[in-house]
Structure formats: structure tokens, C-alpha cells
Design a protein around this motif. Structure first.
Motif, PDB file in Angstrom:
ATOM      1  N   GLU A   1       0.835  -1.209   0.000  1.00  0.00           N
ATOM      2  CA  GLU A   1       0.000   0.000   0.000  1.00  0.00           C
ATOM      3  C   GLU A   1       0.861   1.247   0.000  1.00  0.00           C
ATOM      4  OE1 GLU A   1      -2.696  -0.050   3.270  1.00  0.00           O
ATOM      5  OE2 GLU A   1      -3.157  -2.175   3.058  1.00  0.00           O
ATOM      6  N   LEU A   2       2.004   1.161   0.685  1.00  0.00           N
ATOM      7  CA  LEU A   2       2.905   2.303   0.774  1.00  0.00           C
ATOM      8  C   LEU A   2       3.704   2.476  -0.508  1.00  0.00           C
ATOM      9  CD1 LEU A   2       4.558   4.456   2.493  1.00  0.00           C
ATOM     10  CD2 LEU A   2       6.114   2.574   2.972  1.00  0.00           C
ATOM     11  N   LEU A   3       4.266   1.385  -0.997  1.00  0.00           N
ATOM     12  CA  LEU A   3       5.186   1.469  -2.125  1.00  0.00           C
ATOM     13  C   LEU A   3       4.471   1.505  -3.470  1.00  0.00           C
ATOM     14  CD1 LEU A   3       7.838  -1.046  -0.747  1.00  0.00           C
ATOM     15  CD2 LEU A   3       7.925   1.441  -0.701  1.00  0.00           C
ATOM     16  N   GLY A   4       3.276   0.939  -3.528  1.00  0.00           N
ATOM     17  CA  GLY A   4       2.458   1.072  -4.720  1.00  0.00           C
ATOM     18  C   GLY A   4       2.856   0.219  -5.907  1.00  0.00           C
ATOM     19  N   ASP A   5       3.996  -0.411  -5.875  1.00  0.00           N
ATOM     20  CA  ASP A   5       4.492  -1.213  -6.991  1.00  0.00           C
ATOM     21  C   ASP A   5       4.883  -2.576  -6.437  1.00  0.00           C
ATOM     22  OD1 ASP A   5       6.796  -2.356  -8.696  1.00  0.00           O
ATOM     23  OD2 ASP A   5       6.033  -0.746  -9.971  1.00  0.00           O
ATOM     24  N   GLN A   6       4.267  -3.620  -6.947  1.00  0.00           N
ATOM     25  CA  GLN A   6       4.478  -4.954  -6.396  1.00  0.00           C
ATOM     26  C   GLN A   6       5.904  -5.441  -6.577  1.00  0.00           C
ATOM     27  OE1 GLN A   6       2.273  -6.623  -4.443  1.00  0.00           O
ATOM     28  NE2 GLN A   6       4.098  -7.880  -4.059  1.00  0.00           N
ATOM     29  N   ALA A   7       6.499  -5.145  -7.729  1.00  0.00           N
ATOM     30  CA  ALA A   7       7.875  -5.596  -7.979  1.00  0.00           C
ATOM     31  C   ALA A   7       8.848  -4.919  -7.006  1.00  0.00           C
ATOM     32  CB  ALA A   7       8.268  -5.289  -9.422  1.00  0.00           C
ATOM     33  N   ILE A   8       8.663  -3.612  -6.794  1.00  0.00           N
ATOM     34  CA  ILE A   8       9.530  -2.887  -5.869  1.00  0.00           C
ATOM     35  C   ILE A   8       9.292  -3.370  -4.445  1.00  0.00           C
ATOM     36  CG2 ILE A   8      10.038  -0.630  -4.861  1.00  0.00           C
ATOM     37  CD1 ILE A   8       9.537   0.612  -7.580  1.00  0.00           C
ATOM     38  N   THR A   9       8.026  -3.594  -4.100  1.00  0.00           N
ATOM     39  CA  THR A   9       7.695  -4.080  -2.760  1.00  0.00           C
ATOM     40  C   THR A   9       8.385  -5.412  -2.487  1.00  0.00           C
ATOM     41  OG1 THR A   9       5.542  -2.981  -2.822  1.00  0.00           O
ATOM     42  CG2 THR A   9       5.830  -4.748  -1.215  1.00  0.00           C
ATOM     43  N   THR A  10       8.311  -6.315  -3.457  1.00  0.00           N
ATOM     44  CA  THR A  10       8.941  -7.627  -3.312  1.00  0.00           C
ATOM     45  C   THR A  10      10.454  -7.489  -3.131  1.00  0.00           C
ATOM     46  OG1 THR A  10       7.228  -8.667  -4.674  1.00  0.00           O
ATOM     47  CG2 THR A  10       9.300  -9.874  -4.405  1.00  0.00           C
ATOM     48  N   ALA A  11      11.059  -6.594  -3.912  1.00  0.00           N
ATOM     49  CA  ALA A  11      12.509  -6.403  -3.828  1.00  0.00           C
ATOM     50  C   ALA A  11      12.911  -5.816  -2.477  1.00  0.00           C
ATOM     51  CB  ALA A  11      12.969  -5.488  -4.966  1.00  0.00           C
ATOM     52  N   VAL A  12      12.129  -4.832  -1.990  1.00  0.00           N
ATOM     53  CA  VAL A  12      12.415  -4.232  -0.690  1.00  0.00           C
ATOM     54  C   VAL A  12      12.271  -5.261   0.423  1.00  0.00           C
ATOM     55  CG1 VAL A  12      11.589  -2.564   1.019  1.00  0.00           C
ATOM     56  CG2 VAL A  12      11.845  -1.869  -1.361  1.00  0.00           C
ATOM     57  N   LEU A  13      11.169  -6.029   0.372  1.00  0.00           N
ATOM     58  CA  LEU A  13      10.942  -7.050   1.390  1.00  0.00           C
ATOM     59  C   LEU A  13      12.065  -8.086   1.391  1.00  0.00           C
ATOM     60  CD1 LEU A  13       7.091  -7.653   1.018  1.00  0.00           C
ATOM     61  CD2 LEU A  13       8.267  -6.597   2.945  1.00  0.00           C
ATOM     62  N   ASP A  14      12.536  -8.432   0.209  1.00  0.00           N
ATOM     63  CA  ASP A  14      13.610  -9.421   0.094  1.00  0.00           C
ATOM     64  C   ASP A  14      14.859  -8.942   0.821  1.00  0.00           C
ATOM     65  OD1 ASP A  14      14.864 -11.853  -1.159  1.00  0.00           O
ATOM     66  OD2 ASP A  14      16.107 -10.307  -2.082  1.00  0.00           O
ATOM     67  N   ARG A  15      15.169  -7.646   0.690  1.00  0.00           N
ATOM     68  CA  ARG A  15      16.365  -7.098   1.326  1.00  0.00           C
ATOM     69  C   ARG A  15      16.178  -6.953   2.839  1.00  0.00           C
ATOM     70  NH1 ARG A  15      16.851  -7.771  -3.401  1.00  0.00           N
ATOM     71  NH2 ARG A  15      18.308  -6.744  -4.848  1.00  0.00           N
ATOM     72  N   ILE A  16      15.024  -6.440   3.253  1.00  0.00           N
ATOM     73  CA  ILE A  16      14.820  -6.143   4.672  1.00  0.00           C
ATOM     74  C   ILE A  16      14.545  -7.403   5.493  1.00  0.00           C
ATOM     75  CG2 ILE A  16      13.308  -4.973   6.337  1.00  0.00           C
ATOM     76  CD1 ILE A  16      13.033  -2.696   4.404  1.00  0.00           C
TER      77      ILE A  16
END
Length: 239
Positions: free
Chosen positions: A210-225
Motif C-alpha cells: 500500500e505504501l510502495l504502490g508497486d508490487q515488484a519494488i515491494t517484493t525487492a524491498v521485502l527481500d532485502r529487509i
């Protein structure tokens, strides 16, 4: 002041022992009164230099951390947080997770102490010689948006990237557009594997899209964090 002491002070300053230079005359007088050996005098002088350097370095690290306020773990009312045990609290305080480059995700509604714990752990890290940066999410986005045109933003971001621990406070504070989300991913990616992150949020990772708005970016961020992370859910105490 006799010429010998003047030269001694100047030599100490030349060697960058400025704190010792300021107190050498006083220590010489004490040494004469107490009949210290040369070794005792030198040890006392150098100890003063080292202590003052450590104090100044700690003060600089506090300044660079940019905490909004000082909140220690000793001040945290653990008895009012039912989901965090004394054992878990102590394990966090020992900072083994920081030594191993783990991330902490502190979740829960407003008022449960997420920011207090994050700042408290940051202070513990500072006192153990680490470089810490505290950044509210809205301020981080402003830094990322202005880094190409603002030297102060560039300077602050360099400080953050060089930190051992970065505290990102209030992730769900504001929604990001695609560019902001991409900048945020690049930011997290730079920290990945070399810097620990403490992230506070009132919503879990499953809602960060909901915050990031882009599923691909969200997945990449979650993967790192989420790689090498511990998620701690805090709740409101029931009285």
C-alpha cells in the motif's frame, strides 16, 4: 609558565595530543606533589588524552545520529508491554543481532513504544562504538528526492550510508509514488548486507505494498529487509 612547559605543550599539540597539552602543567604539579615516577606521569597524561577523545567521539556520534529525543532502554516500561519478554528484551540489548547484520522490524499501533525501543537500542549501539543514524521516513524521502541538487542532502545520506545501524521510523507515515518507491529500494539496497536496519511501522510487511504502490519494488524491498531479520510485534497493554 616556564619555557620548558611552553615547549612541552607545543610538542604535544604538534603530535595532536591537544587534550594532554591543556592539562600537562596541572599533571606535572600533581606528579611533583605525589612523587610519581616518569611512567606514572606519562600514563596519567595519556589516559586523560584517551578519555577526552572517547568523550568527544561519543558526542559526535550522538550529534550525527540525529535522535529526536534521548530515550534509554532503562526508561522503557517493559511491564506495560505484554508481548515482549524480559529475556527477549535483554537479548536485543546485547546487540548480537547488530554484530551479525540482522534487521529488526518493530510493529504495532501508536503508543506501544516502538520508537522508544528503537532509540534505546540506537543509544546502546552508540555507547558500544557504533555509528547510528535515526531517520523518520518522511525526512528520508525528502533527502532522496533532493540528493541531486542539495549538498546537505548528499552529506546527510553519506552519513547514513556509513552507519552501522540505521533506524527508519514510521514506515507507513506516507504513501510513495513510483519514483519515491524506487529511490527507497535503491537506498535499502545500498544498506543491504553491510548495515543493520531497525524499522518501525504500524502495519506488517504484508501491507507495505500500500505504501510502495508497486508490487515488484515491494517484493525487492521485502527481500532485502526480511532477509536476516527479526519481526517483533508490540501491542497495547490491557489493564
Amino acid at each position: 609558565m616556564n619555557e620548558t612547559i611552553v615547549h612541552l605543550k607545543q610538542n604535544l599539540k604538534t603530535l595532536n595530543l591537544t587534550e594532554a597539552a591543556q592539562i600537562v602543567e596541572e599533571i606535572l604539579m600533581e606528579a611533583a606533589e605525589q612523587q610519581w615516577t616518569c611512567s606514572e606521569f606519562l600514563q596519567r597524561l595519556l589516559r586523560h588524552e584517551l578519555v577526552r577523545r572517547e568523550e568527544k567521539q561519543l558526542a559526535r556520534r550522538y550529534k550525527w545520529a540525529s535522535f529526536p529525543e534521548v530515550k534509554t532502554l532503562d526508561e522503557f516500561r517493559l511491564e506495560e508491554q505484554p508481548t515482549l519478554s524480559k529475556r527477549q528484551f535483554q537479548q536485543l540489548r546485547e546487540l548480537l543481532w547488530l554484530e551479525q547484520n540482522y534487521n529488526l522490524i518493530l510493529l504495532g499501533p501508536p503508543g506501544v513504544g516502538k520508537t522508544h525501543i528503537a532509540i534505546g537500542l540506537g543509544i546502546e549501539a552508540l555507547n558500544n562504538g557504533c555509528k547510528v543514524s535515526f531517520v523518520p521516513m518522511d525526512h528520508l524521502i525528502k533527502l532522496l528526492k533532493t540528493q541531486e541538487i542539495s549538498r546537505s542532502s548528499q552529506y546527510r545520506l553519506r552519513r547514513i550510508y556509513n552507519s552501522d545501524l540505521v533506524i527508519l521510523d514510521d514506515l507507513m507515515f506516507m504513501a510513495m509514488d513510483r519514483n519515491e518507491a524506487n529511490w527507497f529500494f535503491q537506498f535499502v539496497n545500498k544498506l543491504y548486507g553491510q548495515t543493520s536496519i531497525i524499522l518501525t511501522s504500524n502495519k506488517g510487511p504484508e501491507d507495505w505494498g500500500e505504501l510502495l504502490g508497486d508490487q515488484a519494488i515491494t517484493t525487492a524491498v521485502l527481500d532485502r529487509i526480511l532477509h536476516k531479520s527479526e519481526v517483533i510485534q508490540l501491542s497495547v497493554s490491557v489493564k
